[in-house]
Write a protein that holds these residues in place. Sequence first.
Motif, mmCIF file in Angstrom:
data_model
loop_
_atom_site.group_PDB
_atom_site.id
_atom_site.type_symbol
_atom_site.label_atom_id
_atom_site.label_comp_id
_atom_site.label_asym_id
_atom_site.label_seq_id
_atom_site.Cartn_x
_atom_site.Cartn_y
_atom_site.Cartn_z
ATOM 1 N N GLY A 19 2.404 -18.933 -22.147
ATOM 2 C CA GLY A 19 0.868 -19.486 -21.714
ATOM 3 C C GLY A 19 1.048 -19.234 -20.740
ATOM 4 O O GLY A 19 1.600 -19.323 -19.484
ATOM 5 N N ALA A 22 -1.829 -21.451 -18.229
ATOM 6 C CA ALA A 22 -2.152 -22.587 -19.496
ATOM 7 C C ALA A 22 -1.921 -24.130 -18.776
ATOM 8 O O ALA A 22 -1.205 -24.333 -18.487
ATOM 9 N N TYR A 23 -3.397 -24.663 -19.545
ATOM 10 C CA TYR A 23 -3.286 -26.242 -19.556
ATOM 11 C C TYR A 23 -4.074 -26.484 -21.590
ATOM 12 O O TYR A 23 -3.817 -25.515 -21.896
ATOM 13 N N GLY A 24 -2.234 -27.380 -21.779
ATOM 14 C CA GLY A 24 -2.726 -27.668 -22.421
ATOM 15 C C GLY A 24 -2.438 -30.062 -23.397
ATOM 16 O O GLY A 24 -1.384 -29.739 -22.363
ATOM 17 N N ILE A 26 0.482 -31.448 -26.620
ATOM 18 C CA ILE A 26 0.690 -31.826 -27.837
ATOM 19 C C ILE A 26 1.580 -32.384 -27.995
ATOM 20 O O ILE A 26 2.058 -33.532 -27.665
ATOM 21 N N SER A 58 1.040 -23.141 -15.270
ATOM 22 C CA SER A 58 0.142 -24.327 -16.249
ATOM 23 C C SER A 58 0.718 -25.139 -16.559
ATOM 24 O O SER A 58 1.838 -25.877 -14.922
ATOM 25 N N TRP A 60 0.822 -28.435 -19.132
ATOM 26 C CA TRP A 60 1.438 -29.323 -20.448
ATOM 27 C C TRP A 60 1.494 -30.681 -20.535
ATOM 28 O O TRP A 60 2.355 -31.217 -19.488
#
Length: 109
Positions: A19, A22-24, A26, A58, A60
């Motif tokens: 990514g 991006a952001y996310g 897990i 990014s 995360w």
Amino acid sequence: KSSTFTQMTSKVAGGALTGSNAYGIIASSTFTNCSVEKPDGSKQQSFNGGVLNLDSGSKWLIFDSDFNNNSAQYAGAISLDGSVVYVDDCDFNDNTASTSASIMYLLRC
């Protein structure tokens, strides 16, 4: 959440996920035998992040996850370039890198 990634392969970066900006999150996931291979398809390790490659801002969160037997040239598990990652309660087992950082490779972080 609660995902399993097995034998995922990329020819450039991030065997399972990559990514940019991006952001996310897990959570409660397992990554096993993920890798980055050379563009010619050979099994030699190449490039960044056997599991995850993040760059350009990014962000995360990774928690309660397992990273097993993943490989790349840089960062057998996670490669970061100009990104932020928070890792909590994760297990890293038998990840390898042919050049450096069997678990996590950081650049401009």
